[in-house]
Design a protein around this motif. Structure first.
Motif, PDB file in Angstrom:
ATOM      1  N   LYS A   1       0.835  -1.205   0.000  1.00  0.00           N
ATOM      2  CA  LYS A   1       0.000   0.000   0.000  1.00  0.00           C
ATOM      3  C   LYS A   1       0.874   1.263   0.000  1.00  0.00           C
ATOM      4  CE  LYS A   1      -4.114   1.907   2.126  1.00  0.00           C
ATOM      5  NZ  LYS A   1      -5.169   1.672   3.104  1.00  0.00           N
ATOM      6  N   GLU A   2       1.937   1.251   0.778  1.00  0.00           N
ATOM      7  CA  GLU A   2       2.859   2.386   0.824  1.00  0.00           C
ATOM      8  C   GLU A   2       3.570   2.549  -0.526  1.00  0.00           C
ATOM      9  OE1 GLU A   2       6.862   3.659   3.283  1.00  0.00           O
ATOM     10  OE2 GLU A   2       5.382   2.391   4.270  1.00  0.00           O
ATOM     11  N   ILE A   3       3.935   1.452  -1.131  1.00  0.00           N
ATOM     12  CA  ILE A   3       4.586   1.493  -2.440  1.00  0.00           C
ATOM     13  C   ILE A   3       3.625   2.039  -3.481  1.00  0.00           C
ATOM     14  CG2 ILE A   3       5.617   0.102  -4.281  1.00  0.00           C
ATOM     15  CD1 ILE A   3       6.587  -1.817  -2.031  1.00  0.00           C
ATOM     16  N   TRP A   4       2.361   1.593  -3.435  1.00  0.00           N
ATOM     17  CA  TRP A   4       1.384   2.101  -4.393  1.00  0.00           C
ATOM     18  C   TRP A   4       1.200   3.609  -4.237  1.00  0.00           C
ATOM     19  CZ3 TRP A   4      -0.382   1.999  -8.873  1.00  0.00           C
ATOM     20  CH2 TRP A   4      -1.486   2.768  -9.227  1.00  0.00           C
ATOM     21  N   ARG A   5       1.143   4.094  -3.015  1.00  0.00           N
ATOM     22  CA  ARG A   5       0.980   5.541  -2.804  1.00  0.00           C
ATOM     23  C   ARG A   5       2.146   6.313  -3.425  1.00  0.00           C
ATOM     24  NH1 ARG A   5      -1.127   5.227   3.372  1.00  0.00           N
ATOM     25  NH2 ARG A   5      -3.287   4.709   2.881  1.00  0.00           N
ATOM     26  N   ALA A   6       3.354   5.781  -3.294  1.00  0.00           N
ATOM     27  CA  ALA A   6       4.525   6.432  -3.892  1.00  0.00           C
ATOM     28  C   ALA A   6       4.445   6.386  -5.419  1.00  0.00           C
ATOM     29  CB  ALA A   6       5.808   5.763  -3.403  1.00  0.00           C
ATOM     30  N   ALA A   7       4.040   5.260  -5.961  1.00  0.00           N
ATOM     31  CA  ALA A   7       3.902   5.128  -7.416  1.00  0.00           C
ATOM     32  C   ALA A   7       2.784   6.034  -7.924  1.00  0.00           C
ATOM     33  CB  ALA A   7       3.625   3.677  -7.794  1.00  0.00           C
ATOM     34  N   TRP A   8       1.680   6.068  -7.198  1.00  0.00           N
ATOM     35  CA  TRP A   8       0.548   6.912  -7.560  1.00  0.00           C
ATOM     36  C   TRP A   8       0.981   8.383  -7.660  1.00  0.00           C
ATOM     37  CZ3 TRP A   8      -1.624  10.756  -4.433  1.00  0.00           C
ATOM     38  CH2 TRP A   8      -2.844  11.279  -4.849  1.00  0.00           C
ATOM     39  N   ALA A   9       1.753   8.827  -6.689  1.00  0.00           N
ATOM     40  CA  ALA A   9       2.233  10.208  -6.688  1.00  0.00           C
ATOM     41  C   ALA A   9       3.212  10.440  -7.837  1.00  0.00           C
ATOM     42  CB  ALA A   9       2.894  10.537  -5.351  1.00  0.00           C
ATOM     43  N   ALA A  10       4.127   9.513  -8.047  1.00  0.00           N
ATOM     44  CA  ALA A  10       5.130   9.670  -9.109  1.00  0.00           C
ATOM     45  C   ALA A  10       4.487   9.684 -10.487  1.00  0.00           C
ATOM     46  CB  ALA A  10       6.159   8.546  -9.022  1.00  0.00           C
ATOM     47  N   LEU A  11       3.442   8.910 -10.657  1.00  0.00           N
ATOM     48  CA  LEU A  11       2.751   8.838 -11.952  1.00  0.00           C
ATOM     49  C   LEU A  11       1.729   9.949 -12.132  1.00  0.00           C
ATOM     50  CD1 LEU A  11       2.265   4.974 -12.066  1.00  0.00           C
ATOM     51  CD2 LEU A  11       3.807   6.333 -13.495  1.00  0.00           C
ATOM     52  N   GLU A  12       1.508  10.729 -11.068  1.00  0.00           N
ATOM     53  CA  GLU A  12       0.553  11.835 -11.078  1.00  0.00           C
ATOM     54  C   GLU A  12      -0.832  11.366 -11.523  1.00  0.00           C
ATOM     55  OE1 GLU A  12       2.390  14.911 -13.451  1.00  0.00           O
ATOM     56  OE2 GLU A  12       3.875  15.313 -11.896  1.00  0.00           O
ATOM     57  N   LEU A  13      -1.286  10.295 -10.898  1.00  0.00           N
ATOM     58  CA  LEU A  13      -2.587   9.745 -11.195  1.00  0.00           C
ATOM     59  C   LEU A  13      -3.671  10.516 -10.457  1.00  0.00           C
ATOM     60  CD1 LEU A  13      -1.650   5.964 -10.983  1.00  0.00           C
ATOM     61  CD2 LEU A  13      -2.001   7.332 -13.052  1.00  0.00           C
ATOM     62  N   PRO A  14      -4.910  10.450 -10.933  1.00  0.00           N
ATOM     63  CA  PRO A  14      -5.987  11.180 -10.274  1.00  0.00           C
ATOM     64  C   PRO A  14      -6.319  10.594  -8.901  1.00  0.00           C
ATOM     65  CG  PRO A  14      -6.862   9.796 -12.028  1.00  0.00           C
ATOM     66  CD  PRO A  14      -5.362   9.725 -12.124  1.00  0.00           C
ATOM     67  N   PRO A  15      -6.902  11.410  -8.032  1.00  0.00           N
ATOM     68  CA  PRO A  15      -7.251  10.949  -6.688  1.00  0.00           C
ATOM     69  C   PRO A  15      -8.115   9.681  -6.689  1.00  0.00           C
ATOM     70  CG  PRO A  15      -7.511  13.310  -6.824  1.00  0.00           C
ATOM     71  CD  PRO A  15      -7.220  12.833  -8.223  1.00  0.00           C
ATOM     72  N   SER A  16      -8.923   9.496  -7.698  1.00  0.00           N
ATOM     73  CA  SER A  16      -9.800   8.323  -7.754  1.00  0.00           C
ATOM     74  C   SER A  16      -9.021   7.019  -7.873  1.00  0.00           C
ATOM     75  CB  SER A  16     -10.763   8.435  -8.939  1.00  0.00           C
ATOM     76  OG  SER A  16     -10.024   8.483 -10.158  1.00  0.00           O
ATOM     77  N   GLU A  17      -7.757   7.085  -8.241  1.00  0.00           N
ATOM     78  CA  GLU A  17      -6.925   5.898  -8.403  1.00  0.00           C
ATOM     79  C   GLU A  17      -6.113   5.579  -7.150  1.00  0.00           C
ATOM     80  OE1 GLU A  17      -7.004   3.785 -10.911  1.00  0.00           O
ATOM     81  OE2 GLU A  17      -8.501   5.033 -11.918  1.00  0.00           O
ATOM     82  N   ARG A  18      -6.215   6.397  -6.146  1.00  0.00           N
ATOM     83  CA  ARG A  18      -5.425   6.193  -4.942  1.00  0.00           C
ATOM     84  C   ARG A  18      -5.894   4.984  -4.217  1.00  0.00           C
ATOM     85  NH1 ARG A  18      -3.416  10.214  -0.233  1.00  0.00           N
ATOM     86  NH2 ARG A  18      -1.971   8.714   0.551  1.00  0.00           N
TER      87      ARG A  18
END
Length: 64
Positions: free
Chosen positions: A47-64
């Motif tokens: 989950k922590e890794i996904w949050r870092a990837a989500w931020a790096a990829l600049e994905l929309p909040p709905s993908e968090r």
């Protein structure tokens, strides 16, 4: 989040031909400069890794 879900999300956003390469080569500041693969090997929760990837990829909040 299970590791399989992390990989599925990365594949969905980066594509089947690129997500593993990205996970092995992209250093993420939110993971202390580690890659996804290095973070998994170090025992960082998926989950922590996904949050870092989500931020790096600049994905929309709905993908968090």
């Amino acid at each position: 989040m299970k590791e399989t879900e992390l990989w599925a999300r990365l594949q969905r956003h980066l594509g089947a031909g690129y997500y593993r390469v990205w996970a092995m080569e992209q250093n993420l500041g939110d993971l202390g400069g580690r890659t996804v693969v290095q973070a998994l090997e170090a025992g960082v929760p998926s989950k922590e890794i996904w949050r870092a990837a989500w931020a790096a990829l600049e994905l929309p909040p709905s993908e968090r």
